[in-house]
Design a protein around this motif. Structure first.
Motif, short mmCIF file in Angstrom:
data_model
loop_
_atom_site.label_atom_id
_atom_site.label_comp_id
_atom_site.label_asym_id
_atom_site.label_seq_id
_atom_site.Cartn_x
_atom_site.Cartn_y
_atom_site.Cartn_z
N GLN A 1 42.51 -27.44 154.13
CA GLN A 1 42.76 -26.81 155.43
C GLN A 1 43.45 -27.79 156.38
O GLN A 1 44.40 -27.44 157.08
N THR A 2 42.96 -29.01 156.39
CA THR A 2 43.55 -30.03 157.27
C THR A 2 44.98 -30.34 156.85
O THR A 2 45.87 -30.50 157.71
N TYR A 3 45.21 -30.41 155.57
CA TYR A 3 46.57 -30.70 155.08
C TYR A 3 47.54 -29.59 155.49
O TYR A 3 48.65 -29.87 155.96
N ILE A 4 47.14 -28.34 155.31
CA ILE A 4 48.00 -27.23 155.72
C ILE A 4 48.33 -27.34 157.21
O ILE A 4 49.48 -27.17 157.62
N SER A 5 47.33 -27.61 158.01
CA SER A 5 47.53 -27.70 159.45
C SER A 5 48.49 -28.82 159.80
O SER A 5 49.42 -28.64 160.62
N GLU A 6 48.33 -29.98 159.18
CA GLU A 6 49.21 -31.12 159.47
C GLU A 6 50.64 -30.84 159.02
O GLU A 6 51.60 -31.15 159.75
N LEU A 7 50.80 -30.29 157.83
CA LEU A 7 52.14 -30.00 157.32
C LEU A 7 52.83 -28.93 158.17
O LEU A 7 54.01 -29.06 158.51
N THR A 8 52.09 -27.88 158.53
CA THR A 8 52.65 -26.83 159.36
C THR A 8 53.11 -27.38 160.70
O THR A 8 54.19 -27.04 161.20
N GLY A 9 52.30 -28.26 161.29
CA GLY A 9 52.66 -28.85 162.58
C GLY A 9 53.90 -29.72 162.49
O GLY A 9 54.76 -29.69 163.38
N LEU A 10 54.02 -30.49 161.41
CA LEU A 10 55.19 -31.35 161.24
C LEU A 10 56.46 -30.53 161.06
O LEU A 10 57.52 -30.85 161.62
N VAL A 11 56.37 -29.45 160.28
CA VAL A 11 57.54 -28.61 160.06
C VAL A 11 57.97 -27.94 161.37
O VAL A 11 59.16 -27.88 161.70
N ALA B 1 53.36 -40.43 157.70
CA ALA B 1 52.51 -41.34 156.92
C ALA B 1 51.11 -40.77 156.77
O ALA B 1 50.48 -40.87 155.70
N ASP B 2 50.60 -40.17 157.84
CA ASP B 2 49.27 -39.54 157.78
C ASP B 2 49.26 -38.37 156.80
O ASP B 2 48.28 -38.18 156.05
N LEU B 3 50.33 -37.58 156.80
CA LEU B 3 50.42 -36.45 155.87
C LEU B 3 50.47 -36.95 154.44
O LEU B 3 49.81 -36.38 153.55
N THR B 4 51.23 -37.99 154.20
CA THR B 4 51.32 -38.57 152.86
C THR B 4 49.97 -39.07 152.40
O THR B 4 49.57 -38.86 151.24
N GLU B 5 49.22 -39.70 153.29
CA GLU B 5 47.88 -40.17 152.96
C GLU B 5 46.95 -38.99 152.69
O GLU B 5 46.11 -39.04 151.78
N ARG B 6 47.10 -37.93 153.46
CA ARG B 6 46.28 -36.73 153.24
C ARG B 6 46.58 -36.13 151.87
O ARG B 6 45.67 -35.68 151.16
N ASN B 7 47.84 -36.10 151.51
CA ASN B 7 48.21 -35.57 150.20
C ASN B 7 47.64 -36.45 149.08
O ASN B 7 47.16 -35.94 148.06
N ARG B 8 47.69 -37.76 149.28
CA ARG B 8 47.11 -38.67 148.29
C ARG B 8 45.62 -38.40 148.13
O ARG B 8 45.09 -38.38 147.01
N ARG B 9 44.93 -38.15 149.25
CA ARG B 9 43.50 -37.86 149.20
C ARG B 9 43.24 -36.54 148.47
O ARG B 9 42.29 -36.42 147.69
N LEU B 10 44.10 -35.55 148.72
CA LEU B 10 43.97 -34.27 148.01
C LEU B 10 44.07 -34.47 146.50
O LEU B 10 43.31 -33.90 145.73
N MET B 11 45.04 -35.29 146.10
CA MET B 11 45.23 -35.52 144.67
C MET B 11 44.02 -36.25 144.08
O MET B 11 43.56 -35.92 142.97
#
Length: 268
Positions: free
Chosen positions: A97-107, A122-132
């Motif tokens: 949920q947090t990742y979607i929110s961050e990515l949507t906001g950046l776009v 950088a925060d989004l990239t780190e969030r994606n790494r955490r998801l993986m």
């Protein structure tokens, strides 16, 4: 950006309690979780392409599609087989949920302002790494608690898809160079090293004695596409061709997923 991204976020939040509400075999859960990993990873690459291609709307649509696919696969996961997997599943859902929110906001910010700052990316990239990391841990724990094991060749072909996706994301990140900076996404490994790993592992798959004529034919097609982009990946500092890498990596992953399904069918 399409208007469906906020809708995805809202739908994800509204349906969060429904996660794990259906019964699925561990093997089905593992496949869906693998597909979720691929789509979540791809969404980051789509964002880099959207940024690097100066807001090209085809990549806005691709972000949308990747998020929808990952969101759907995560919601389709059935009941977890044990306490650890249940906890990891809930944690992954929250992180998503947090990742979607961050990515949507950046776009949205990129569409409005024409640029984006380095730190949120950088925060989004780190969030994606955490998801993986979470999804990989859940993938392993489902096998442990569900007393099941993905057949070796199926697993190897799935790993190959994830490696190709990681390479594509890393290449897109280098090409975007947001704020004049490169945000690495491949665990600190150089692209030529990752390309060498992919080539070696693909050769190993091609030599598997269990390969049927149909699988050999599909692996040959994957190899042809790989050879077409291999030199560009190994010499990534010479010329940037993000559109080419993005296009062919998608085709290679599609081919690997087809091979993986064939392995699974043969080994079931």
């Amino acid at each position: 950006m399409t208007s469906r991204l906020p809708a995805i976020l809202l739908a994800a939040l509204l349906t969060l309690p429904a996660f794990g509400s259906t019964q699925e075999a561990p093997a089905d859960n593992l496949l869906k979780l693998h597909q979720m990993r691929l789509a979540a990873q791809r969404s980051l690459g789509d964002f880099y392409m959207y940024n690097g291609m100066e807001g090209d709307q085809r990549y806005a649509r691709m972000i949308d599609e990747s998020l929808q696919t990952a969101d759907a696969r995560l919601k389709e996961l059935g009941a977890m087989p044990g306490d650890t997997t249940k906890a990891l599943h809930a944690q992954l859902a929250r992180e998503w949920q947090t990742y979607i929110s961050e990515l949507t906001g950046l776009v949205a910010g990129l569409k409005q302002n024409g640029y984006t700052d380095l730190q949120p990316v950088a925060d989004l990239t780190e969030r994606n790494r955490r998801l993986m990391e979470l999804s990989n841990e859940l993938y392993a724990r489902i096998q442990q608690e569900g007393a099941t094991q993905v057949p070796p060749l199926t697993q190897r072909s799935r790993d190959q898809s994830l490696l190709m996706q990681a390479i594509a994301v890393d290449y897109a990140s280098r090409s975007a160079s947001i704020g004049g900076s490169f945000i690495g996404t491949a665990g600190g490994k150089a692209l030529d090293e990752l390309a060498g790993e992919f080539s070696q592992q693909l050769t190993s798959l091609e030599q598997a004695p269990q390969n049927t004529p149909e699988i050999r034919q599909r692996l040959d097609g994957i190899s042809t596409k790989w050879r077409y982009i291999e030199s560009s990946l190994k010499n990534y500092n010479e010329k940037s061709v993000p559109f080419l890498i993005n296009k062919y990596s998608d085709r290679i992953i599609d081919g690997l997923e087809d091979v993986s399904a064939r392995y699974a069918a043969a080994q079931s």
